[in-house]
Design a protein around this motif. Structure first.
Motif, PDB file in Angstrom:
ATOM      1  N   PRO A  10     -59.285  21.892  34.394  1.00  0.00           N
ATOM      2  CA  PRO A  10     -58.504  23.124  34.263  1.00  0.00           C
ATOM      3  C   PRO A  10     -57.901  23.466  35.628  1.00  0.00           C
ATOM      4  O   PRO A  10     -58.611  23.462  36.645  1.00  0.00           O
ATOM      5  N   LEU A  11     -56.627  23.761  35.673  1.00  0.00           N
ATOM      6  CA  LEU A  11     -55.940  23.934  36.950  1.00  0.00           C
ATOM      7  C   LEU A  11     -55.831  25.409  37.332  1.00  0.00           C
ATOM      8  O   LEU A  11     -55.398  26.248  36.524  1.00  0.00           O
ATOM      9  N   ASP A  69     -47.514  12.214  33.872  1.00  0.00           N
ATOM     10  CA  ASP A  69     -47.728  12.399  32.435  1.00  0.00           C
ATOM     11  C   ASP A  69     -49.153  12.834  32.087  1.00  0.00           C
ATOM     12  O   ASP A  69     -49.461  13.091  30.923  1.00  0.00           O
ATOM     13  N   GLU A  70     -50.023  12.930  33.089  1.00  0.00           N
ATOM     14  CA  GLU A  70     -51.400  13.393  32.838  1.00  0.00           C
ATOM     15  C   GLU A  70     -51.508  14.920  32.844  1.00  0.00           C
ATOM     16  O   GLU A  70     -52.555  15.461  32.487  1.00  0.00           O
ATOM     17  N   PHE A  71     -50.424  15.619  33.240  1.00  0.00           N
ATOM     18  CA  PHE A  71     -50.476  17.070  33.396  1.00  0.00           C
ATOM     19  C   PHE A  71     -49.757  17.752  32.238  1.00  0.00           C
ATOM     20  O   PHE A  71     -48.719  17.292  31.761  1.00  0.00           O
ATOM     21  N   GLU A  72     -50.336  18.845  31.786  1.00  0.00           N
ATOM     22  CA  GLU A  72     -49.753  19.576  30.663  1.00  0.00           C
ATOM     23  C   GLU A  72     -49.958  21.066  30.866  1.00  0.00           C
ATOM     24  O   GLU A  72     -50.779  21.513  31.684  1.00  0.00           O
ATOM     25  N   GLY A  73     -49.186  21.852  30.095  1.00  0.00           N
ATOM     26  CA  GLY A  73     -49.325  23.316  30.161  1.00  0.00           C
ATOM     27  C   GLY A  73     -48.576  23.943  31.307  1.00  0.00           C
ATOM     28  O   GLY A  73     -48.820  25.118  31.639  1.00  0.00           O
ATOM     29  N   ILE A  74     -47.656  23.195  31.949  1.00  0.00           N
ATOM     30  CA  ILE A  74     -46.883  23.718  33.071  1.00  0.00           C
ATOM     31  C   ILE A  74     -45.401  23.585  32.747  1.00  0.00           C
ATOM     32  O   ILE A  74     -44.925  22.500  32.387  1.00  0.00           O
ATOM     33  N   PRO A  84     -51.382  29.621  32.029  1.00  0.00           N
ATOM     34  CA  PRO A  84     -52.820  29.909  31.835  1.00  0.00           C
ATOM     35  C   PRO A  84     -53.598  28.740  31.249  1.00  0.00           C
ATOM     36  O   PRO A  84     -54.827  28.711  31.366  1.00  0.00           O
ATOM     37  N   ASP A  85     -52.901  27.786  30.624  1.00  0.00           N
ATOM     38  CA  ASP A  85     -53.592  26.647  30.004  1.00  0.00           C
ATOM     39  C   ASP A  85     -53.313  25.335  30.733  1.00  0.00           C
ATOM     40  O   ASP A  85     -53.511  24.247  30.163  1.00  0.00           O
ATOM     41  N   ALA A  86     -52.856  25.427  31.967  1.00  0.00           N
ATOM     42  CA  ALA A  86     -52.529  24.210  32.726  1.00  0.00           C
ATOM     43  C   ALA A  86     -53.748  23.300  32.815  1.00  0.00           C
ATOM     44  O   ALA A  86     -54.861  23.747  33.120  1.00  0.00           O
ATOM     45  N   MET A  87     -53.512  22.019  32.541  1.00  0.00           N
ATOM     46  CA  MET A  87     -54.625  21.077  32.469  1.00  0.00           C
ATOM     47  C   MET A  87     -54.216  19.716  33.017  1.00  0.00           C
ATOM     48  O   MET A  87     -53.090  19.272  32.849  1.00  0.00           O
ATOM     49  N   TRP A  88     -55.161  19.065  33.665  1.00  0.00           N
ATOM     50  CA  TRP A  88     -55.001  17.681  34.105  1.00  0.00           C
ATOM     51  C   TRP A  88     -55.972  16.852  33.275  1.00  0.00           C
ATOM     52  O   TRP A  88     -57.181  17.003  33.372  1.00  0.00           O
TER      53      TRP A  88
END
Length: 422
Positions: free
Chosen positions: A299-300, A256-261, A271-275
């Motif tokens: 930023p991933l 749940d800490e990852f977003e934008g995927i 392009p906005d994948a983030m941890w």
């Protein structure tokens, strides 16, 4: 006239209680049974009050006068001597029960919510093994710097130089807690802090080892891939290389800490994948762990996103990205990656690289790259990507800087990932 010691000794019981005056409000009170006690009469806030100093001759005339003078000094500060005497009495009672172990246990209990389980266990183990046997039962107010230093020397003799320094840090924190509770004074805290100057310096080369050449780092990753380790451990090694987070943060990461995927479409761009890592999981001062402005955003890179999608198919139905080998409810062991590095390739990397070394590798390689390309501004970006909060920076400043430099941080992270992919 003032009272004399001879007159005090000669005073006998009478049919009624009576008193023999001395001076400055002090007098000797004699009961009908012959008991003699020193008393001090004074006025505070418009009311007449009395304070008892003890029995004569246990408390001599000169001692009673000293206590009277102390009380009068308190009065000059617009304080009530009776209230101050009660406060000191309660403080003495509290101090008598405030052993080093009791204060240390209170400190651990209050700090533990901001620690990882492994750190909590390490702190407890070190205190129980190295300090409680000699200092645990002593009142903390009686413990001196030389006493603590003696116990730290024992740790040094085992060859654990860094551990001695860490344990000293625990003791300083415990004494600061005691100071806040008025169990010790500022001098006691300073005395403990200063023993650090007497500890042995960290031996040269004993810092966590790291490879710092890109070709060596690439070969390390290939050795990981060729090893017999489980797939999740291999992926954990690669993700820590790409994100350069601390091991404790990586192994306890949750989905749940990852977003934008887009997890359902493996070909969808991200392009906005983030941890996003909460402040409570970061290595921060305790007071900052509760401030989400000190959280860390990673930023991933495209390589990190591809790795996460592969990992999602393996552990996506679990809370942790990297579940432990014994239970999916527990995260990967904190020694899993380091043990892999020690044993793989016939031990070729033992003493040469540890998981934390990826942070040093990133800093070294990317700072050298910045120098070669005349990118002076990269130094700050590198520190930000390592979550190095500048000394004295406020939460609002830190949050603003991270937001402002998100795009260049993402570009730098992608450049690092591309170097490792060569």
């Amino acid at each position: 006239m003032t009272l004399t010691a001879t007159e005090a000794r000669a005073a006998k019981a009478r049919a009624k209680d009576y008193k023999l005056a001395d001076s400055g409000g002090l007098y000797l009170f004699i009961t009908t049974k012959g008991a003699k006690s020193w008393r001090f009469k004074y006025r505070f806030a418009g009311k007449e009050k009395r304070l008892t100093f003890g029995l004569f001759p246990e408390v001599s005339l000169s001692a009673a006068r000293d206590r009277r003078d102390d009380a009068r000094a308190i009065l000059r500060e617009n304080k009530d001597p009776a209230v101050e005497a009660e406060r000191r009495k309660l403080a003495a009672i509290a101090a008598a029960g405030a052993t080093f172990k009791a204060v240390a246990e209170d400190w651990q209990r209050d700090e533990a919510p901001g620690w990882s389980p492994s750190h909590t266990a390490r702190v407890r183990f070190r205190l129980e093994r190295d300090l409680y046997p000699a200092l645990g039962k002593m009142p903390i107010a009686d413990i001196t710097g030389p006493m603590v230093l003696r116990e730290l020397r024992k740790i040094e003799k085992r060859g654990s130089i860094e551990t001695a320094k860490r344990v000293k840090g625990y003791v300083v924190a415990i004494f600061k807690r005691a100071k806040g509770e008025h169990l010790v004074g500022a001098d006691a805290v300073l005395g403990i802090s200063e023993i650090g100057d007497a500890l042995k310096p960290t031996p040269a080369g004993s810092k966590q080892p790291s490879l710092t050449k890109i070709e060596d780092l690439i070969e390390l990753q290939r050795a990981v891939d060729r090893s017999t380790a489980g797939i999740t451990t291999k992926l954990a090694s690669r993700l820590i290389a790409l994100t350069v987070v601390r091991v404790g943060v990586l192994r306890t990461a949750t989905w749940d800490e990852f977003e934008g995927i887009d997890w359902d479409d493996p070909d969808a761009p991200a392009p906005d994948a983030m941890w996003r890592i909460s402040a409570s999981r970061m290595k921060l001062d305790v007071e900052d762990k509760g401030n989400e402005a000190f959280g860390h955003e990673v930023p991933l890179s495209t390589q990190a996103v591809a790795l996460l999608r592969q990992l999602r198919s393996i552990t996506g139905n679990r809370p942790f990205l990297f579940p432990g080998g014994k239970s999916w409810r527990e995260p990967l062991s904190d020694s899993a990656i380091s043990s892999l590095y020690k044993r793989m390739a016939g031990g070729a990397y033992k003493g040469r690289m540890v998981p934390h070394g990826w942070r040093s590798a990133f800093s070294t390689v990317m700072n050298e790259r910045a120098a070669e390309l005349s990118r002076d501004g990269d130094r700050m970006l590198i520190d930000m990507m390592l979550a190095h909060v500048p000394q004295g920076m406020s939460a609002s400043e830190w949050a603003y800087n991270r937001a402002r430099y998100l795009k260049p941080r993402r570009e730098l992270g992608q450049a690092w990932a591309d170097l490792l992919a060569n």
